[in-house]
Enzyme design. Structure first.
Site, PDB file in Angstrom:
ATOM      1  N   PHE A  26       0.790  -1.209  -0.063  1.00  0.00           N
ATOM      2  CA  PHE A  26       0.016  -0.034  -0.049  1.00  0.00           C
ATOM      3  C   PHE A  26       0.743   1.292  -0.038  1.00  0.00           C
ATOM      4  O   PHE A  26       0.344   2.352  -0.354  1.00  0.00           O
ATOM      5  CB  PHE A  26      -1.091   0.047   1.183  1.00  0.00           C
ATOM      6  CG  PHE A  26      -0.297   0.546   2.549  1.00  0.00           C
ATOM      7  CD1 PHE A  26      -0.158   1.733   2.877  1.00  0.00           C
ATOM      8  CD2 PHE A  26       0.150  -0.486   3.361  1.00  0.00           C
ATOM      9  CE1 PHE A  26       0.595   2.265   4.109  1.00  0.00           C
ATOM     10  CE2 PHE A  26       0.961  -0.279   4.590  1.00  0.00           C
ATOM     11  CZ  PHE A  26       1.087   1.185   4.884  1.00  0.00           C
ATOM     12  N   LYS A  59      -1.193  -7.262  -9.207  1.00  0.00           N
ATOM     13  CA  LYS A  59      -2.095  -7.320  -8.026  1.00  0.00           C
ATOM     14  C   LYS A  59      -1.458  -6.253  -7.184  1.00  0.00           C
ATOM     15  O   LYS A  59      -0.657  -6.292  -6.256  1.00  0.00           O
ATOM     16  CB  LYS A  59      -2.175  -8.709  -7.544  1.00  0.00           C
ATOM     17  CG  LYS A  59      -3.342  -9.188  -6.719  1.00  0.00           C
ATOM     18  CD  LYS A  59      -3.920  -8.190  -5.754  1.00  0.00           C
ATOM     19  CE  LYS A  59      -3.078  -8.335  -4.448  1.00  0.00           C
ATOM     20  NZ  LYS A  59      -3.438  -7.363  -3.345  1.00  0.00           N
ATOM     21  N   GLU A  79      -4.790  -3.764  -2.136  1.00  0.00           N
ATOM     22  CA  GLU A  79      -6.135  -3.470  -1.793  1.00  0.00           C
ATOM     23  C   GLU A  79      -6.723  -2.194  -1.185  1.00  0.00           C
ATOM     24  O   GLU A  79      -7.919  -1.752  -1.059  1.00  0.00           O
ATOM     25  CB  GLU A  79      -7.196  -4.713  -1.602  1.00  0.00           C
ATOM     26  CG  GLU A  79      -6.862  -5.011  -0.213  1.00  0.00           C
ATOM     27  CD  GLU A  79      -5.638  -6.073   0.028  1.00  0.00           C
ATOM     28  OE1 GLU A  79      -4.474  -5.653  -0.840  1.00  0.00           O
ATOM     29  OE2 GLU A  79      -5.551  -6.895   0.864  1.00  0.00           O
ATOM     30  N   ARG A  80      -6.006  -1.753  -0.343  1.00  0.00           N
ATOM     31  CA  ARG A  80      -6.053  -0.629   0.525  1.00  0.00           C
ATOM     32  C   ARG A  80      -6.182   0.857  -0.243  1.00  0.00           C
ATOM     33  O   ARG A  80      -6.750   1.577   0.121  1.00  0.00           O
ATOM     34  CB  ARG A  80      -5.191  -0.637   1.585  1.00  0.00           C
ATOM     35  CG  ARG A  80      -5.419  -1.828   2.563  1.00  0.00           C
ATOM     36  CD  ARG A  80      -4.686  -1.786   3.780  1.00  0.00           C
ATOM     37  NE  ARG A  80      -3.588  -2.851   3.658  1.00  0.00           N
ATOM     38  CZ  ARG A  80      -2.727  -3.115   4.632  1.00  0.00           C
ATOM     39  NH1 ARG A  80      -2.545  -2.026   5.407  1.00  0.00           N
ATOM     40  NH2 ARG A  80      -1.778  -3.877   4.671  1.00  0.00           N
ATOM     41  N   SER A  82       5.455  -6.793   3.375  1.00  0.00           N
ATOM     42  CA  SER A  82       5.992  -7.265   4.456  1.00  0.00           C
ATOM     43  C   SER A  82       6.854  -8.644   4.419  1.00  0.00           C
ATOM     44  O   SER A  82       6.427  -9.404   3.701  1.00  0.00           O
ATOM     45  CB  SER A  82       4.977  -7.397   5.602  1.00  0.00           C
ATOM     46  OG  SER A  82       3.791  -8.290   5.368  1.00  0.00           O
ATOM     47  N   CYS A 131       9.509   1.688   3.426  1.00  0.00           N
ATOM     48  CA  CYS A 131      10.557   0.678   3.996  1.00  0.00           C
ATOM     49  C   CYS A 131      12.186   1.125   4.003  1.00  0.00           C
ATOM     50  O   CYS A 131      12.931   0.331   4.547  1.00  0.00           O
ATOM     51  CB  CYS A 131      10.437  -0.555   3.104  1.00  0.00           C
ATOM     52  SG  CYS A 131      11.039  -0.108   1.368  1.00  0.00           S
TER      53      CYS A 131
HETATM   54  P1  NAD Z   1       1.655  -6.539   3.101  1.00  0.00           P
HETATM   55  O1  NAD Z   1       2.695  -7.663   2.929  1.00  0.00           O
HETATM   56  O2  NAD Z   1       0.514  -6.538   4.097  1.00  0.00           O
HETATM   57  O3  NAD Z   1       0.938  -6.568   1.522  1.00  0.00           O
HETATM   58  C1  NAD Z   1       1.497  -6.723   0.202  1.00  0.00           C
HETATM   59  C2  NAD Z   1       0.673  -7.318  -0.658  1.00  0.00           C
HETATM   60  O4  NAD Z   1       0.481  -8.986  -0.473  1.00  0.00           O
HETATM   61  C3  NAD Z   1      -0.537  -6.768  -0.735  1.00  0.00           C
HETATM   62  O5  NAD Z   1      -0.613  -6.793  -2.394  1.00  0.00           O
HETATM   63  C4  NAD Z   1      -1.511  -7.656  -0.342  1.00  0.00           C
HETATM   64  O6  NAD Z   1      -2.730  -7.715  -0.725  1.00  0.00           O
HETATM   65  C5  NAD Z   1      -0.707  -9.053  -0.387  1.00  0.00           C
HETATM   66  N1  NAD Z   1      -1.045  -9.888   0.644  1.00  0.00           N
HETATM   67  C6  NAD Z   1      -1.213  -9.367   2.143  1.00  0.00           C
HETATM   68  N2  NAD Z   1      -1.593 -10.533   2.811  1.00  0.00           N
HETATM   69  C7  NAD Z   1      -1.274 -11.626   2.082  1.00  0.00           C
HETATM   70  C8  NAD Z   1      -1.525 -13.106   2.127  1.00  0.00           C
HETATM   71  N3  NAD Z   1      -1.772 -13.368   3.554  1.00  0.00           N
HETATM   72  N4  NAD Z   1      -1.384 -13.820   1.251  1.00  0.00           N
HETATM   73  C9  NAD Z   1      -0.975 -13.313  -0.051  1.00  0.00           C
HETATM   74  N5  NAD Z   1      -0.951 -11.994  -0.213  1.00  0.00           N
HETATM   75  C10 NAD Z   1      -1.078 -11.109   0.706  1.00  0.00           C
HETATM   76  O7  NAD Z   1       2.370  -5.289   3.112  1.00  0.00           O
HETATM   77  P2  NAD Z   1       1.701  -3.788   2.997  1.00  0.00           P
HETATM   78  O8  NAD Z   1       1.093  -3.632   4.542  1.00  0.00           O
HETATM   79  O9  NAD Z   1       0.821  -3.445   2.197  1.00  0.00           O
HETATM   80  O10 NAD Z   1       3.025  -2.774   2.994  1.00  0.00           O
HETATM   81  C11 NAD Z   1       3.842  -2.710   4.229  1.00  0.00           C
HETATM   82  C12 NAD Z   1       5.124  -3.592   3.947  1.00  0.00           C
HETATM   83  O11 NAD Z   1       5.635  -3.554   2.926  1.00  0.00           O
HETATM   84  C13 NAD Z   1       6.101  -3.005   5.072  1.00  0.00           C
HETATM   85  O12 NAD Z   1       6.665  -4.145   5.622  1.00  0.00           O
HETATM   86  C14 NAD Z   1       7.045  -2.462   4.304  1.00  0.00           C
HETATM   87  O13 NAD Z   1       8.523  -2.384   4.839  1.00  0.00           O
HETATM   88  C15 NAD Z   1       7.100  -3.170   2.983  1.00  0.00           C
HETATM   89  N6  NAD Z   1       7.620  -2.482   2.025  1.00  0.00           N
HETATM   90  C16 NAD Z   1       8.890  -3.005   1.515  1.00  0.00           C
HETATM   91  C17 NAD Z   1       9.691  -2.561   0.470  1.00  0.00           C
HETATM   92  C18 NAD Z   1      11.105  -2.773   0.196  1.00  0.00           C
HETATM   93  O14 NAD Z   1      11.371  -2.546  -0.899  1.00  0.00           O
HETATM   94  N7  NAD Z   1      11.709  -3.888   0.770  1.00  0.00           N
HETATM   95  C19 NAD Z   1       9.069  -1.405  -0.105  1.00  0.00           C
HETATM   96  C20 NAD Z   1       7.720  -0.922   0.199  1.00  0.00           C
HETATM   97  C21 NAD Z   1       7.187  -1.779   1.181  1.00  0.00           C
END
Ligand code: NAD
Length: 498
Positions: free
Chosen positions: A148, A172, A175-176, A225, A280
């Site tokens: 997000f 994909k 969704e937020r 994450s 991040c």
């Molecule tokens: P998230 O992991 O909750 O979601 C990321 C994606 O995964 C979304 O599209 C979501 O729909 C999907 N997802 C969520 N739960 C899932 C599941 N159980 N099974 C399959 N798919 C699932 O992350 P977020 O809250 O949207 O973003 C924040 C996180 O992203 C933080 O931890 C941040 O550090 C990380 N981030 C990392 C980088 C990097 O380059 N390392 C960059 C941006 C964000």
């Protein structure tokens, strides 16, 4: 209420068996709904990408690049609308959204170089009358799953280069806050991309799992994450797919006793609290070397933080906005509570700030916590909020050992005037992206982005040169055209250049 749909085979579709509210984090109200794609909808998107692939693979790279040039112009022309959509659903302030978009556009600019980047490698006369070349062929249909916190930039890390390399794509997004991502994908259609080359499916785990288990998907790029990154990486690998999965972070800034303290404080303010710490690469821990540096840092930070404004995205005098959801606001507050219970001292308390006119928004004010120690939960885990924790050590080596012991290794930085210390730090620290007096060392688009340790699963980093490698497979051709009339004998020795 508006329903945010999918882009499949060049058309917007809103079919869904399930809908989910999308909130304006500043007001706390649901303003739109997003269609959560069923397995069958995702399969249609994959089929569209599969059907578009042969013609797109055979389209000359320069023609693909020309579409990227038009796409860049459309992104610039529509920047205000994109930033507005980001603000409405993510909550970040206009200037921050504009910075995100600019960084995304730079990845489109890099993709415009596809004809040069895909030129391959050639060696003449590797043996008598034998020439050899390596060429970089696309993989087929590839998928991207994004978080997000950068709804415009992170998808642009992925599909411009994947598509410029000749792949077709299913994205994909989160969704937020899906509106800006979908709108940007429509701009690429407008730029002349053939239908089916880029498809966007909104959804949740059902959509993600469909992508992971479908054997038409050849590679998966993920950003999000760490627990989900690890799941994506292991599942995609078990399905025989190439995968890069970028995860969470805990980024430390070392503040050396010789640092220009006013400068360090100014840099830390933006890097810790910008975008509400939902980056991040946000600096979430300051490690002061020596008690004097620690005391000065805390005193100056405390003073400077009085001037910070948290508020709605629409007021550009605000420094940062709300966090993404009510649940996340509570989670961030919970980490501040836990640090306090564990014995740290909350020097500036951002829990439950009053933001006039936005009383129901998901706001957390800038928070400074001193006396943090390695065993505290608030230190071990990623908070992803506007919280800066201060730790104190006696030497540079102790600070580096602390950083190296943490499970994450995304970004880090050192504030110092000592070149020897900075060089020792950058040479030896076990972190993927390092800043020297640069708080957010996010590589530009022609370098690649990626952390170490549990901040990245996979071998290749995102965007830049690594993305050309990730989105292509190497084929090496060796050819010989012997002169006519030469009678060749069978060779039983292993071929060598002689
Ligand atoms: P998230 O992991 O909750 O979601 C990321 C994606 O995964 C979304 O599209 C979501 O729909 C999907 N997802 C969520 N739960 C899932 C599941 N159980 N099974 C399959 N798919 C699932 O992350 P977020 O809250 O949207 O973003 C924040 C996180 O992203 C933080 O931890 C941040 O550090 C990380 N981030 C990392 C980088 C990097 O380059 N390392 C960059 C941006 C964000």
């Amino acid at each position: 209420m508006t329903v945010i749909g999918h882009l499949i085979n060049g058309e917007i579709r809103t079919d869904a068996t399930r809908l989910q509210d999308v909130f304006n984090p500043a007001t706390g109200e649901a303003s739109r709904q997003v269609a959560l794609a069923a397995k069958s909808t995702v399969e249609e998107a994959i089929a569209a990408a599969q059907a578009a692939y042969p013609a797109w693979r055979d389209t000359p790279p320069a023609k693909r690049a020309r579409i990227m040039f038009r796409f860049k112009e459309l992104l610039e022309a529509n920047a205000d609308k994109i930033c507005q959509l980001i603000g409405e659903e993510h909550g970040k302030i206009g200037h921050d959204a504009a910075g995100e978009l600019q960084r995304g556009i730079e990845n489109v600019e890099y993709a415009c170089g596809a004809p040069e980047l895909l030129k391959g490698e050639y060696s003449k006369n590797v043996g008598p009358a034998v020439d050899s070349w390596s060429d970089f062929q696309p993989l087929g249909v590839v998928a991207g799953i994004t978080p997000f916190n950068f709804p415009a930039m992170v998808p642009l890390w992925m599909y411009p280069m994947a598509i410029a390399c000749g792949n077709t794509f299913v994205l994909k997004p989160s969704e937020r806050d899906p509106s800006s991502t979908l709108f940007i994908a429509e701009l690429l259609q407008e730029a002349g991309l053939p239908a089916g080359v880029l498809n966007v499916v909104n959804g949740d785990k059902e959509a993600v799992d469909t992508l992971l288990y479908d054997n038409r998907i050849k590679a998966v790029s993920f950003v999000g994450s760490t627990p989900i990154a690890e799941y994506i990486y292991s599942t995609a690998n078990a399905q025989g797919k190439r995968c890069q999965a970028l995860g969470g972070a805990k980024n430390h800034a070392i503040v050396m006793p010789d640092a220009d303290m006013d400068n360090a404080v100014a840099q830390l303010l933006g890097a810790a609290f910008g975008s509400s710490g939902e980056r991040c690469m946000a600096l979430s821990v300051a490690v002061a070397v020596g008690d004097e540096a620690g005391d000065t840092l805390v005193a100056k930070m405390k003073e400077a933080m009085q001037d910070l404004n948290v508020g709605a995205y629409s007021d550009s005098s605000n420094d940062f906005g709300p966090v993404i959801t009510r649940a996340h606001q509570q989670k961030v507050n919970g980490y501040i509570d836990s640090a306090e219970q564990d014995g740290a001292s909350v020097v500036v308390d951002g829990r439950n700030p009053q933001v006039k006119g936005y009383e129901n928004g998901f706001f957390v004010g800038a928070t400074l916590i001193d006396g943090v120690t390695p065993e505290m939960v608030s230190y071990k885990e990623e908070i992803f909020g506007p919280v800066l924790q201060v730790m104190r050590v006696n030497t540079l080596q102790e600070a580096m050992d602390l950083i190296d012991a943490h499970e994450y290794g995304n970004g880090t930085c050192i504030f110092t005037r000592d070149g020897e210390a900075a060089r020792y730090f950058s040479d030896n620290i076990q972190v993927g992206m390092v800043g020297i007096n640069i708080p957010l060392p996010v590589p530009v688009s022609y370098h690649s982005f990626g952390g170490w340790k549990r901040s990245l699963f996979g071998d290749l980093h995102a965007y830049g040169p690594d993305s050309v490698r990730f989105y292509t497979k190497r084929k090496t051709v060796t050819q010989r055209w012997p002169a006519s009339g030469i009678q060749e004998k069978a060779q039983f020795a292993f071929p060598s250049e002689g």
